[in-house]
Design a protein around this motif. Structure first.
Motif, mmCIF file in Angstrom:
data_model
loop_
_atom_site.group_PDB
_atom_site.id
_atom_site.type_symbol
_atom_site.label_atom_id
_atom_site.label_comp_id
_atom_site.label_asym_id
_atom_site.label_seq_id
_atom_site.Cartn_x
_atom_site.Cartn_y
_atom_site.Cartn_z
ATOM 1 N N VAL A 331 0.864 -1.186 0.000
ATOM 2 C CA VAL A 331 0.000 0.000 0.000
ATOM 3 C C VAL A 331 0.899 1.234 0.000
ATOM 4 C CG1 VAL A 331 -1.789 1.303 1.235
ATOM 5 C CG2 VAL A 331 -1.759 -1.217 1.347
ATOM 6 N N VAL A 332 0.774 2.049 -1.043
ATOM 7 C CA VAL A 332 1.599 3.262 -1.115
ATOM 8 C C VAL A 332 0.919 4.389 -0.349
ATOM 9 C CG1 VAL A 332 2.428 5.087 -2.675
ATOM 10 C CG2 VAL A 332 2.763 2.670 -3.271
ATOM 11 N N MET A 333 1.693 5.031 0.550
ATOM 12 C CA MET A 333 1.228 6.250 1.219
ATOM 13 C C MET A 333 1.944 7.408 0.525
ATOM 14 S SD MET A 333 1.321 5.021 5.202
ATOM 15 C CE MET A 333 0.286 6.367 5.806
ATOM 16 N N ALA A 334 1.144 8.327 -0.020
ATOM 17 C CA ALA A 334 1.716 9.434 -0.799
ATOM 18 C C ALA A 334 1.385 10.755 -0.119
ATOM 19 C CB ALA A 334 1.160 9.412 -2.217
ATOM 20 N N VAL A 347 6.978 15.669 9.154
ATOM 21 C CA VAL A 347 7.515 14.603 10.023
ATOM 22 C C VAL A 347 6.631 13.363 9.917
ATOM 23 C CG1 VAL A 347 8.051 13.964 12.415
ATOM 24 C CG2 VAL A 347 8.406 16.313 11.638
ATOM 25 N N ILE A 348 7.256 12.200 9.842
ATOM 26 C CA ILE A 348 6.499 10.940 9.828
ATOM 27 C C ILE A 348 6.568 10.319 11.219
ATOM 28 C CG2 ILE A 348 6.253 8.649 8.778
ATOM 29 C CD1 ILE A 348 7.819 9.674 6.375
ATOM 30 N N GLY A 370 18.079 15.270 11.412
ATOM 31 C CA GLY A 370 18.301 15.264 12.858
ATOM 32 C C GLY A 370 17.656 14.060 13.521
ATOM 33 N N GLY A 371 17.762 12.899 12.907
ATOM 34 C CA GLY A 371 17.225 11.674 13.500
ATOM 35 C C GLY A 371 15.742 11.465 13.245
ATOM 36 N N ARG A 372 15.092 12.477 12.662
ATOM 37 C CA ARG A 372 13.666 12.312 12.368
ATOM 38 C C ARG A 372 13.474 11.928 10.905
ATOM 39 N NH1 ARG A 372 10.560 17.553 14.374
ATOM 40 N NH2 ARG A 372 11.939 18.379 12.782
ATOM 41 N N VAL A 373 12.486 11.052 10.650
ATOM 42 C CA VAL A 373 12.187 10.679 9.268
ATOM 43 C C VAL A 373 11.156 11.662 8.722
ATOM 44 C CG1 VAL A 373 11.354 8.854 7.741
ATOM 45 C CG2 VAL A 373 12.624 8.244 9.794
ATOM 46 N N MET A 374 11.522 12.316 7.625
ATOM 47 C CA MET A 374 10.644 13.325 7.021
ATOM 48 C C MET A 374 10.105 12.827 5.679
ATOM 49 S SD MET A 374 11.132 15.905 9.153
ATOM 50 C CE MET A 374 10.531 17.346 8.272
ATOM 51 N N ALA A 375 8.816 13.119 5.453
ATOM 52 C CA ALA A 375 8.234 12.876 4.123
ATOM 53 C C ALA A 375 8.616 14.060 3.244
ATOM 54 C CB ALA A 375 6.716 12.782 4.245
ATOM 55 N N THR A 376 9.114 13.758 2.033
ATOM 56 C CA THR A 376 9.554 14.850 1.156
ATOM 57 C C THR A 376 8.666 14.984 -0.077
ATOM 58 O OG1 THR A 376 11.117 13.340 0.121
ATOM 59 C CG2 THR A 376 11.953 14.744 1.881
ATOM 60 N N GLY A 377 7.536 14.281 -0.084
ATOM 61 C CA GLY A 377 6.594 14.453 -1.181
ATOM 62 C C GLY A 377 6.568 13.273 -2.131
ATOM 63 N N PHE A 406 1.606 11.349 8.735
ATOM 64 C CA PHE A 406 2.329 12.555 8.321
ATOM 65 C C PHE A 406 1.340 13.475 7.633
ATOM 66 C CE2 PHE A 406 3.063 9.398 4.934
ATOM 67 C CZ PHE A 406 2.805 10.095 3.761
ATOM 68 N N GLU A 407 1.621 14.773 7.691
ATOM 69 C CA GLU A 407 0.710 15.791 7.169
ATOM 70 C C GLU A 407 0.367 15.501 5.706
ATOM 71 O OE1 GLU A 407 -0.477 18.319 9.017
ATOM 72 O OE2 GLU A 407 -1.651 19.034 7.308
ATOM 73 N N GLY A 408 -0.920 15.429 5.423
ATOM 74 C CA GLY A 408 -1.357 15.269 4.034
ATOM 75 C C GLY A 408 -1.257 13.850 3.491
ATOM 76 N N ALA A 409 -0.997 12.865 4.366
ATOM 77 C CA ALA A 409 -0.831 11.484 3.884
ATOM 78 C C ALA A 409 -2.109 10.997 3.203
ATOM 79 C CB ALA A 409 -0.489 10.565 5.052
ATOM 80 N N ARG A 410 -1.948 10.337 2.082
ATOM 81 C CA ARG A 410 -3.110 9.750 1.416
ATOM 82 C C ARG A 410 -2.745 8.368 0.883
ATOM 83 N NH1 ARG A 410 -4.772 13.195 -3.506
ATOM 84 N NH2 ARG A 410 -6.397 11.642 -3.525
ATOM 85 N N CYS A 411 -3.735 7.498 0.879
ATOM 86 C CA CYS A 411 -3.515 6.199 0.254
ATOM 87 C C CYS A 411 -4.858 5.675 -0.216
ATOM 88 C CB CYS A 411 -2.894 5.203 1.238
ATOM 89 S SG CYS A 411 -3.978 4.730 2.579
ATOM 90 N N ARG A 412 -4.833 4.706 -1.089
ATOM 91 C CA ARG A 412 -6.090 4.052 -1.464
ATOM 92 C C ARG A 412 -6.501 3.100 -0.349
ATOM 93 N NH1 ARG A 412 -6.493 2.465 -7.808
ATOM 94 N NH2 ARG A 412 -8.012 1.027 -6.866
ATOM 95 N N ARG A 413 -7.799 2.961 -0.156
ATOM 96 C CA ARG A 413 -8.290 2.075 0.897
ATOM 97 C C ARG A 413 -8.804 0.750 0.341
ATOM 98 N NH1 ARG A 413 -6.485 3.646 5.704
ATOM 99 N NH2 ARG A 413 -7.619 1.765 6.257
ATOM 100 N N ASP A 414 -8.792 0.612 -0.965
ATOM 101 C CA ASP A 414 -9.458 -0.561 -1.559
ATOM 102 C C ASP A 414 -8.480 -1.591 -2.122
ATOM 103 O OD1 ASP A 414 -8.530 1.015 -3.639
ATOM 104 O OD2 ASP A 414 -10.254 0.600 -4.940
ATOM 105 N N LEU A 415 -7.190 -1.452 -1.803
ATOM 106 C CA LEU A 415 -6.227 -2.380 -2.402
ATOM 107 C C LEU A 415 -6.416 -3.792 -1.845
ATOM 108 C CD1 LEU A 415 -2.979 -0.236 -2.551
ATOM 109 C CD2 LEU A 415 -5.019 -0.182 -3.988
ATOM 110 N N GLY A 416 -6.345 -4.772 -2.714
ATOM 111 C CA GLY A 416 -6.447 -6.164 -2.297
ATOM 112 C C GLY A 416 -7.861 -6.611 -1.998
ATOM 113 N N LEU A 417 -8.824 -5.681 -2.148
ATOM 114 C CA LEU A 417 -10.221 -6.051 -1.867
ATOM 115 C C LEU A 417 -10.784 -6.886 -2.996
ATOM 116 C CD1 LEU A 417 -12.379 -3.128 -0.474
ATOM 117 C CD2 LEU A 417 -11.909 -5.379 0.520
ATOM 118 N N GLU A 418 -10.618 -6.347 -4.181
ATOM 119 C CA GLU A 418 -11.107 -7.066 -5.351
ATOM 120 C C GLU A 418 -9.920 -7.259 -6.269
ATOM 121 O OE1 GLU A 418 -15.090 -5.898 -6.924
ATOM 122 O OE2 GLU A 418 -14.550 -4.097 -5.839
#
Ligand code: AMP
Ligand code: GLY
Length: 422
Positions: A331-334, A347-348, A370-377, A406-418
């Motif tokens: 599942v990709v989180m974008a 920040v993630i 600085g030790g934090r994992v950041m989402a860069t888009g 993380f701020e603005g995270a989106r993913c599909r919710r229907d993967l693997g359903l059908e």
């Protein structure tokens, strides 16, 4: 053996994850890598397209194998430069990478060798394209011939739309130099599937089928993306179809290249339309698919270092791949703006501790600050799980997705359903 991986995405993190399992791995270097690969090896800051930098890293660090993720450095000739320097590299030469980088070349090879694909014409002149399109009355697809980051394809319902598409690509250069030539081809109807094979110039080792989800939103709605997720295995390609693809497409294309003096070492990825008249080629890619690789990596039980090295040394005929029979789902989180816009760093939180046998979070658009994992888009993470069934893999993957923020995270919710929908 020290290994260098070129690229910064989820596919490259997944390859590093596999390489790290090899007892033969010495040091692992990634150019440039991401926050995920930093946990497995040494990230080298720089550009994946910087062939000179890659060469100097390989020489300095005594690298015995370089593995190239993306198509751009391949099209730029990274494999040629390495081979000329006597360095082992997994990836096709620039001449072989034209199979992806120049759709006109790919279509010409297919036409000459009767490899099933859509009927087409190629144009560099807008007036001629317009004249041809006006003479047709079926739905057409208009494509930029060059590399356009997977975006250079316009599906057209009628000739008026196709003329507009030709104008935008050839005249307005909406895809830049990639649109100096266009392919106008018949629109095929059927179910899409894809297949990857590892090739050493002669022997073809077909990987287990994996499938990506191209559309941004649930229910296969919204714009096309690089891939919002993937799963493996897939039932779309039955044994008979797999054989057909191997015999009518993969073997002839590798043979055709050999006859043209082009040695293909690397991954050959074929995008297919399963039409009532049999499988037809939509496109070739000269590299591992992203995110198909993330799902496959969870299932591969063979030592990937042995396999990739054998491909480079022309010994694939001695190799056999073993796979976990379970299902994998990625599942990709974008970020919010994907695929159109970039997003500010965020920040993630909630990342699970390290990978396990049945779960891995592959990083794509991340950095360490600085030790934090950041989402860069863009595509940020690929949460990938194994399960006895696709539904079990789905439950496991989404349970982890739901804990990651993380701020603005989106993913599909229907993967693997059908599983029949992609
Ligand atoms: P490509 O990058 O050439 O694979 O095209 C991207 C997407 O466009 C494919 O995955 C298909 O969904 C669609 N497409 C490309 N060519 C055709 C075609 N000739 N007929 C129908 N759909 C196509
Ligand atoms: N997921 C499609 C690709 O890698 O081209």
């Amino acid at each position: 053996m020290n290994v260098l991986v070129i690229g910064a995405g989820g596919r490259e993190h997944a390859l590093c994850h596999l390489l790290a399992r090899s007892p033969r791995l010495g040091k692992l270097f990634i150019l440039p890598g991401n926050a995920g690969t930093a946990a497995l090896g040494v990230n080298i800051p720089g550009d994946a397209n910087d062939v000179g930098l890659a060469l100097s890293v390989a020489r300095r660090e005594g690298v015995g194998l370089t593995v190239v993720g993306p198509e751009e450095p391949l099209a730029l000739g990274i494999a040629d430069a390495f081979r000329a320097a006597g360095l082992r590299i997994f990836g096709p030469s620039a001449a072989a990478a034209r199979i992806e980088a120049d759709k006109g070349y790919a279509k010409q090879v297919m036409r000459q060798h009767a490899i099933p694909t859509a009927e087409y014409r190629e144009f560099s002149d807008y007036g001629q394209a317009r004249k041809y399109i006006s003479s047709r009355d079926e739905p057409l697809v208009v494509k930029a011939a060059g590399l356009a980051k997977g975006k250079g394809v316009i599906m057209c319902a009628d000739p008026a739309e196709a003329i507009l598409a030709a104008e935008r690509i050839l005249r307005d250069r909406v895809f830049g130099a990639a649109g100096a030539r266009i392919i106008v081809e018949e629109r095929l109807v059927g179910r899409e599937a894809s297949l990857m094979a590892i090739v050493d110039g002669h022997t073809i080792l077909v990987l287990e089928p994996a499938q990506d989800y191209k559309r941004l939103r649930d229910g296969d709605e919204g714009p096309n993306t690089g891939g919002m997720g993937s799963f493996s295995p897939t039932a779309f390609l039955d044994q008979a179809t797999l054989r057909q693809v191997e015999e009518q497409i993969l073997v002839p294309v590798v043979d055709a290249l050999v006859r043209e003096g082009v040695h293909y070492c690397g991954v050959l990825y074929v995008g297919l339309m399963l039409t009532p008249g049999g499988p037809k080629v939509l496109e070739f890619n000269c590299r591992f698919g992203d995110p198909e690789t993330q799902a496959l990596v969870m299932r591969l039980r063979s030592d990937v270092l042995d396999v990739l090295e054998a491909a480079c040394d022309g010994r694939l005929d001695q190799m056999e791949l073993t796979w976990d029979a379970r299902s994998a789902l990625c599942v990709v989180m974008a970020s919010a703006g994907y695929p159109e816009k970039s997003s500010p760093p965020a920040v993630i939180s909630g990342l699970p501790e390290g990978p396990s046998d049945d779960l891995a979070v592959f990083h794509a658009g991340t950095t360490l600050e600085g030790g934090r994992v950041m989402a860069t888009g863009g595509r940020v993470l690929g949460v990938t799980a194994l399960g006895e069934t696709l539904h079990a893999a789905r439950a496991r993957a989404y349970a982890v997705v739901d804990g990651i923020r993380f701020e603005g995270a989106r993913c599909r919710r229907d993967l693997g359903l059908e599983a029949h929908r992609t």
